[in-house]
Design a protein around this motif. Structure first.
Motif, short mmCIF file in Angstrom:
data_model
loop_
_atom_site.label_atom_id
_atom_site.label_comp_id
_atom_site.label_asym_id
_atom_site.label_seq_id
_atom_site.Cartn_x
_atom_site.Cartn_y
_atom_site.Cartn_z
N ASN A 135 8.76 20.68 -1.79
CA ASN A 135 8.41 20.33 -0.40
C ASN A 135 8.32 21.53 0.53
O ASN A 135 8.33 21.36 1.75
CB ASN A 135 9.41 19.32 0.19
CG ASN A 135 9.18 17.92 -0.32
OD1 ASN A 135 8.04 17.53 -0.58
ND2 ASN A 135 10.25 17.17 -0.50
N HIS A 136 8.18 22.73 -0.01
CA HIS A 136 8.13 23.92 0.82
C HIS A 136 6.80 24.68 0.72
O HIS A 136 6.69 25.78 1.26
CB HIS A 136 9.27 24.87 0.45
CG HIS A 136 10.64 24.30 0.67
ND1 HIS A 136 11.04 23.76 1.88
CD2 HIS A 136 11.70 24.17 -0.17
CE1 HIS A 136 12.28 23.32 1.77
NE2 HIS A 136 12.71 23.57 0.54
N ILE A 137 5.80 24.12 0.03
CA ILE A 137 4.56 24.85 -0.25
C ILE A 137 3.37 24.08 0.31
O ILE A 137 3.32 22.84 0.24
CB ILE A 137 4.36 25.04 -1.77
CG1 ILE A 137 5.57 25.79 -2.37
CG2 ILE A 137 3.07 25.80 -2.07
CD1 ILE A 137 5.56 25.82 -3.90
N GLY A 138 2.40 24.81 0.85
CA GLY A 138 1.16 24.21 1.32
C GLY A 138 -0.05 24.83 0.64
O GLY A 138 -0.06 26.03 0.33
N ILE A 139 -1.07 24.02 0.42
CA ILE A 139 -2.32 24.47 -0.18
C ILE A 139 -3.44 23.60 0.37
O ILE A 139 -3.20 22.49 0.86
CB ILE A 139 -2.28 24.39 -1.73
CG1 ILE A 139 -3.42 25.18 -2.38
CG2 ILE A 139 -2.33 22.93 -2.19
CD1 ILE A 139 -3.33 25.25 -3.91
N THR A 140 -4.66 24.10 0.34
CA THR A 140 -5.83 23.31 0.70
C THR A 140 -6.47 22.76 -0.56
O THR A 140 -6.45 23.41 -1.61
CB THR A 140 -6.86 24.17 1.45
OG1 THR A 140 -6.21 24.88 2.49
CG2 THR A 140 -7.97 23.32 2.04
N ALA A 141 -7.05 21.59 -0.48
CA ALA A 141 -7.80 21.06 -1.62
C ALA A 141 -8.98 21.99 -1.91
O ALA A 141 -9.73 22.33 -1.00
CB ALA A 141 -8.30 19.65 -1.32
N VAL B 100 -1.28 18.82 1.10
CA VAL B 100 -2.58 19.39 0.76
C VAL B 100 -3.42 19.26 2.03
O VAL B 100 -3.76 18.16 2.45
CB VAL B 100 -3.25 18.64 -0.41
CG1 VAL B 100 -4.63 19.24 -0.70
CG2 VAL B 100 -2.38 18.71 -1.65
N THR B 101 -3.75 20.40 2.65
CA THR B 101 -4.44 20.36 3.93
C THR B 101 -5.94 20.12 3.76
O THR B 101 -6.51 20.40 2.70
CB THR B 101 -4.23 21.66 4.72
OG1 THR B 101 -4.88 22.74 4.04
CG2 THR B 101 -2.74 21.98 4.85
N ALA B 102 -6.57 19.62 4.81
CA ALA B 102 -8.00 19.32 4.77
C ALA B 102 -8.85 20.57 4.97
O ALA B 102 -10.00 20.61 4.53
CB ALA B 102 -8.34 18.28 5.84
N ASP C 287 -1.63 28.05 9.40
CA ASP C 287 -1.09 27.41 10.60
C ASP C 287 0.23 26.71 10.28
O ASP C 287 1.19 26.80 11.06
CB ASP C 287 -2.10 26.41 11.16
CG ASP C 287 -1.62 25.75 12.45
OD1 ASP C 287 -1.55 26.45 13.47
OD2 ASP C 287 -1.30 24.55 12.41
N GLY C 288 0.29 26.04 9.14
CA GLY C 288 1.52 25.35 8.75
C GLY C 288 2.66 26.32 8.47
O GLY C 288 3.82 26.04 8.81
N VAL C 289 2.34 27.47 7.86
CA VAL C 289 3.38 28.48 7.60
C VAL C 289 3.85 29.08 8.92
O VAL C 289 5.06 29.24 9.15
CB VAL C 289 2.85 29.57 6.66
CG1 VAL C 289 3.87 30.70 6.51
CG2 VAL C 289 2.54 28.99 5.28
N GLU C 290 2.91 29.42 9.80
CA GLU C 290 3.28 30.02 11.09
C GLU C 290 4.18 29.09 11.90
O GLU C 290 5.14 29.54 12.54
CB GLU C 290 2.02 30.33 11.89
CG GLU C 290 1.18 31.47 11.32
CD GLU C 290 -0.19 31.55 11.96
OE1 GLU C 290 -0.97 32.44 11.56
OE2 GLU C 290 -0.51 30.73 12.84
#
Length: 454
Positions: A164-170, A207-209, A216-219
């Protein structure tokens, strides 16, 4: 090779563009640029170019990479003059479909390659204007507050502690994320690459659009770590956010490109804009903190800010494979479809299953567990790592060509629809079964720890 300054002078002398600083409103021509870049990247170039060539107006049409490809292939109005984006495989898609025209002489400066990879299309249909690397950005305060170590490489993101600590774009919505996915598949091999991606998927917060949603999510601290193209991390750090960026071992550096679109109305002005991007002035703009991109010309780094990364001096691992741009182009939509069906659209089920598997593995690693429990858990992991498409099949052009992008208002082929439905139902079954097995292992471990009944 004709130098860029001479090229620009020739265009001006031929009267194809007004003299710098001499606006002639009645003759002002609109140059249509389809780009995947955010306005923080393209606006400085737009303003500088229009200030120098006041009888040309740049109209920027911003689309994510896959939508930009469709815009050009569908010949939407206004008709594009230029395509400007990071992902080189997107340019190969358009070149193969006949949507690009050759640049002509003088628009492919030295050097011709980085670590052996061409910086400009050998066929002459697009030119690199910057260099892109890909890696990991993280929020220092976010990780410190949770006692998490910064990740050092891609495989670190597979560890359960990053759940639950990672973000990625599709990748279907971001050409740069598609390149990250394809790089992992090529560097690790198809099977191991997907094993890594599926396990990282189990740790995703979202998973961002759009690709911009990850930095932006990390910042903002919505999640701690993002898989990004380098300029997102470098720019975020340069403007003062509490972030860091790292190139993992084995990273591949690829060109960000620009191309002439066939059928555009202003080819001469379009060539002039390309020449400007490749000029000393254009390359220097890349160092701006709000852009933070890597110039494509080696000489530009003599004017780089202190500590600025220079891809020409960063070592390349001898074992790192050369990026296969043709393979990436060929299976572009297949890879994106697989990622969506197995990760993007199944994120909840995938995360729940991996959470249970990681918990059970942690328990087994610290206990003298019976061999049957270890075998059961290995089977659960295997279910989560199973791919419905083999590596050799992914390289079959006839199979890969079955897949296209999902576009609003259009349906994909019957064959693609059938395969997607089969992959969806199989993934749901596998993830559910893996979760049940891991849960059973945890229950049996709990029972084994219970004191004997008197």
């Amino acid at each position: 090779m004709i130098c860029l300054r001479v090229m620009m002078a020739i265009i001006l002398l031929l009267g194809l563009c007004g003299a710098p600083g001499q606006p002639r409103a009645a003759e002002r021509r609109q140059l249509v640029v389809v780009t995947s870049f955010p306005d923080s990247v393209y606006l400085p170039f737009k303003r500088a170019f229009e200030a120098a060539y006041a009888d040309v107006e740049l109209r920027m049409i911003n689309r994510k990479t896959s939508a930009a490809i469709s815009y050009i292939q569908d010949r939407a109005s206004p008709r594009a003059d230029l395509f400007w984006a990071s992902a080189p495989d997107a340019f190969e898609v358009l070149k193969t479909s006949g949507e690009l025209m050759k640049l002509g002489p003088g628009l492919r400066p030295d050097p011709a390659a980085i670590h052996g990879y061409p910086l400009h299309d050998p066929g002459g249909y697009y030119a690199g204007f910057a260099i892109s690397g890909y890696g990991l950005m993280w929020n220092r305060a976010y990780l410190a507050a949770r006692g998490l170590p910064p990740p050092k490489n891609w495989d670190d993101l597979r560890r359960g502690l990053y759940r639950n600590h990672i973000g990625i774009t599709a990748p279907s919505r971001s050409g740069t994320t598609h390149l990250i996915v394809e790089m992992l598949l090529q560097s690790k091999g198809w099977d191991e690459g997907w094993r890594a991606l599926l396990e990282i998927g189990g740790n995703l917060a979202t998973v961002t659009a759009r690709s911009y949603g990850v930095p932006d999510g990390v910042e903002r601290g919505r999640f701690g770590i993002g898989l990004v193209i380098d300029f997102f991390g470098l720019r975020s750090k340069a403007v003062g956010h509490p972030v860091e960026f790292r190139y993992p071992d084995g990273v591949m550096f690829l060109p960000a490109n620009i191309a002439l679109v066939k059928g555009g109305r202003h080819a001469a002005e379009a060539r002039l804009f390309i020449a400007y991007l490749l000029s000393d002035a254009g390359q220097k703009l890349l160092f701006r903190t709000d852009i933070s991109r890597l110039p494509v010309k080696r000489a530009a780094y003599r004017r780089a800010p202190k500590g600025y990364p220079n891809p020409f001096t960063l070592p390349r691992e001898a074992s790192a494979p050369m990026f296969d741009i043709e393979l990436s182009r060929q299976r572009y939509h297949l890879v994106n479809t697989l990622f969506d069906q197995l990760i993007t659209f199944r994120l909840h089920e995938l995360k729940e299953a991996w959470a249970l598997v990681h918990r059970a593995e942690a328990r087994l690693g610290s206990e003298d567990a019976p061999p049957q429990l270890k075998a059961d858990l290995k089977r659960a992991r295997g279910l989560l790592e199973t791919m419905p498409v083999t590596g050799p099949r992914s390289k079959n052009p006839a199979f890969a060509d079955l897949f296209t992008r999902h576009k609003p208002g259009f349906t994909v082929s019957e064959a693609q629809s059938r395969l997607e439905a089969a992959w969806k139902s199989a993934a749901i079954r596998r993830y559910d079964e893996a979760a049940q097995i891991a849960e059973s292992v945890l229950e049996r471990l709990d029972r084994a720890q219970e004191p004997p009944q008197p």
